[in-house]
Scaffold this motif. Sequence first.
Motif, short mmCIF file in Angstrom:
data_model
loop_
_atom_site.label_atom_id
_atom_site.label_comp_id
_atom_site.label_asym_id
_atom_site.label_seq_id
_atom_site.Cartn_x
_atom_site.Cartn_y
_atom_site.Cartn_z
N LYS A 13 58.73 6.33 8.05
CA LYS A 13 59.72 5.56 7.26
C LYS A 13 60.84 5.76 7.91
O LYS A 13 62.07 4.48 7.21
N VAL A 14 61.55 6.73 8.71
CA VAL A 14 62.68 6.03 9.74
C VAL A 14 62.55 4.40 10.12
O VAL A 14 62.95 4.07 10.56
N ALA A 15 61.23 4.60 11.04
CA ALA A 15 60.89 2.73 11.65
C ALA A 15 61.34 2.10 10.34
O ALA A 15 61.67 0.59 10.64
N LEU A 16 61.00 1.66 8.85
CA LEU A 16 60.90 0.93 7.85
C LEU A 16 62.08 1.23 8.16
O LEU A 16 62.93 -0.05 7.66
N ALA A 17 62.89 1.71 7.20
CA ALA A 17 64.25 1.70 7.26
C ALA A 17 64.82 1.15 8.45
O ALA A 17 66.28 0.39 8.26
N HIS A 18 64.97 1.18 9.92
CA HIS A 18 65.42 0.57 10.86
C HIS A 18 64.93 -0.65 10.26
O HIS A 18 65.73 -1.60 10.70
N ALA A 19 63.70 -1.04 10.54
CA ALA A 19 63.47 -2.36 10.60
C ALA A 19 64.13 -3.66 9.50
O ALA A 19 64.30 -4.97 9.74
N LEU A 20 63.86 -2.66 8.95
CA LEU A 20 64.60 -3.39 7.29
C LEU A 20 66.25 -3.31 6.98
O LEU A 20 66.47 -3.82 5.86
N GLY A 21 66.83 -2.62 7.86
CA GLY A 21 68.29 -2.31 7.69
C GLY A 21 68.62 -1.35 6.34
O GLY A 21 69.12 -1.67 6.18
N MET A 22 67.69 -0.95 5.86
CA MET A 22 68.15 -0.14 5.13
C MET A 22 68.90 1.17 5.56
O MET A 22 68.73 1.42 6.66
N PRO A 23 70.11 1.73 4.78
CA PRO A 23 70.25 3.31 5.11
C PRO A 23 69.48 4.23 5.19
O PRO A 23 68.22 4.50 4.53
N LEU A 24 69.53 5.10 6.30
CA LEU A 24 69.19 5.97 6.21
C LEU A 24 68.85 6.94 5.65
O LEU A 24 67.80 7.71 5.72
N GLN A 25 69.61 7.20 4.34
CA GLN A 25 69.19 7.98 3.36
C GLN A 25 67.65 7.48 2.70
O GLN A 25 67.58 8.18 1.81
N SER A 26 67.52 6.46 2.65
CA SER A 26 66.43 5.91 2.00
C SER A 26 64.70 6.33 2.54
O SER A 26 64.23 6.54 1.29
N VAL A 27 64.81 6.91 3.56
CA VAL A 27 63.74 7.70 3.47
C VAL A 27 63.34 8.97 2.81
O VAL A 27 62.03 8.78 2.98
N TYR A 28 64.58 9.45 2.02
CA TYR A 28 64.26 10.54 1.41
C TYR A 28 63.03 10.25 -0.15
O TYR A 28 62.68 11.18 -0.92
#
Length: 169
Positions: free
Chosen positions: A131-146
């Motif tokens: 989840k964290v890798a996806l958020a990082h790689a796709l430039g999504m906010p870290l809050q998106s992991v939830y």
Amino acid sequence: MKAGRFPVGDEAAARDESILLAPLRARHGTRVLTSPARVARQTAEWITDAFEIVPAFDDIDYGRWRGLSLREAGEREPEQVAAWLADPQAHPHGGESIEMLAARVAGGLAFIDRLNPCERCIVVTHALVVKVALAHALGMPLQSVYGMDFAPLSSTVLKRASPADAWSA
């Protein structure tokens, strides 16, 4: 968390899933990286004969909640669990925050960037790390992991032509 408890880090795989993972069996030219956790190493053994342990892809450190169920942690520390589930900077359990994990995972992705760009790479890791890798790689906010949910033993594919290119999923 598949067992409904915060992992302690030395859990074994519940059962042999090598048949299920046969389609992922590493081909020639595929590099397999894995979390140091025992369950991840066992999973890596089902898809390759040789893998590299990369600590950046280890599960989050759950601190004093290791071994507890979410319910037990919530009964003991309801405000702390609520904070951890809402704020990527929170680490009331004394372990890592989601933000701290994200920094570590970003280092793991940078390690992959330094590999041969033509090399296929499989990373065997944990749902929260993905989840964290996806958020990082796709430039999504870290809050998106939830809001992300992954089935155990599922796969997520990230691609890019070179370290200068954007990731795609």
